[in-house]
Motif scaffolding. Structure first.
Motif, PDB file in Angstrom:
ATOM      1  N   VAL A  55       0.818  -1.220   0.000  1.00  0.00           N
ATOM      2  CA  VAL A  55       0.000   0.000   0.000  1.00  0.00           C
ATOM      3  C   VAL A  55       0.855   1.275   0.000  1.00  0.00           C
ATOM      4  N   PRO A  56       1.863   1.400   0.877  1.00  0.00           N
ATOM      5  CA  PRO A  56       2.673   2.622   0.819  1.00  0.00           C
ATOM      6  C   PRO A  56       3.447   2.769  -0.490  1.00  0.00           C
ATOM      7  N   ASP A  59       0.905   4.098  -2.961  1.00  0.00           N
ATOM      8  CA  ASP A  59       0.602   5.503  -2.657  1.00  0.00           C
ATOM      9  C   ASP A  59       1.760   6.424  -3.046  1.00  0.00           C
ATOM     10  N   ARG A  60       2.972   5.966  -2.807  1.00  0.00           N
ATOM     11  CA  ARG A  60       4.145   6.761  -3.150  1.00  0.00           C
ATOM     12  C   ARG A  60       4.233   6.951  -4.661  1.00  0.00           C
ATOM     13  N   GLY A  63       1.696   9.503  -5.572  1.00  0.00           N
ATOM     14  CA  GLY A  63       2.101  10.822  -5.102  1.00  0.00           C
ATOM     15  C   GLY A  63       3.168  11.455  -5.966  1.00  0.00           C
ATOM     16  N   ALA A  69      -3.833   8.695  -9.575  1.00  0.00           N
ATOM     17  CA  ALA A  69      -4.418   8.399  -8.257  1.00  0.00           C
ATOM     18  C   ALA A  69      -5.528   7.359  -8.360  1.00  0.00           C
ATOM     19  N   ALA A  72      -4.035   3.939  -8.698  1.00  0.00           N
ATOM     20  CA  ALA A  72      -3.526   3.479  -7.405  1.00  0.00           C
ATOM     21  C   ALA A  72      -4.681   2.937  -6.560  1.00  0.00           C
ATOM     22  N   ALA A  73      -5.792   3.671  -6.532  1.00  0.00           N
ATOM     23  CA  ALA A  73      -6.955   3.246  -5.759  1.00  0.00           C
ATOM     24  C   ALA A  73      -7.508   1.925  -6.293  1.00  0.00           C
ATOM     25  N   LYS A  76      -5.160  -0.954  -5.218  1.00  0.00           N
ATOM     26  CA  LYS A  76      -5.304  -1.251  -3.790  1.00  0.00           C
ATOM     27  C   LYS A  76      -6.614  -1.983  -3.524  1.00  0.00           C
TER      28      LYS A  76
END
Length: 87
Positions: A55-56, A59-60, A63, A69, A72-73, A76
């Protein structure tokens, strides 16, 4: 090939950015593959642990603009669904 000083510099910068992006993309894909591999093996504990580590990383990547985005969602969400399906 670039003729001006500015164009040569931009070419050098573009190559550095390309290599950095490739490395980050590889890290992202590896993290996701670890979750999928653990889920395919049916190991919930390992899959959940791999998901928490992925997850990080996802997200990274979002970002830094490596992926959108929403992408990424989506990743996940789908990875989490795979992990939860093992319970």
């Amino acid at each position: 090939m670039a003729n001006t000083v500015q164009a040569r510099k931009r070419a050098r910068q573009a190559e550095k950015h390309r290599q950095r992006n490739a490395a980050q993309r590889s890290t992202l894909r590896t993290a996701m593959k670890k979750v999928l591999k653990a889920a395919a093996a049916g190991n919930h504990a390992t899959a959940a642990d791999a998901y928490q580590k992925a997850v990080p990383v996802i997200d990274r990547a979002a970002g830094k603009g490596l992926i959108h985005a929403n992408k990424a969602a989506r990743h996940k969400s789908r990875l989490n669904a795979r992990v939860k399906a093992l319970t």
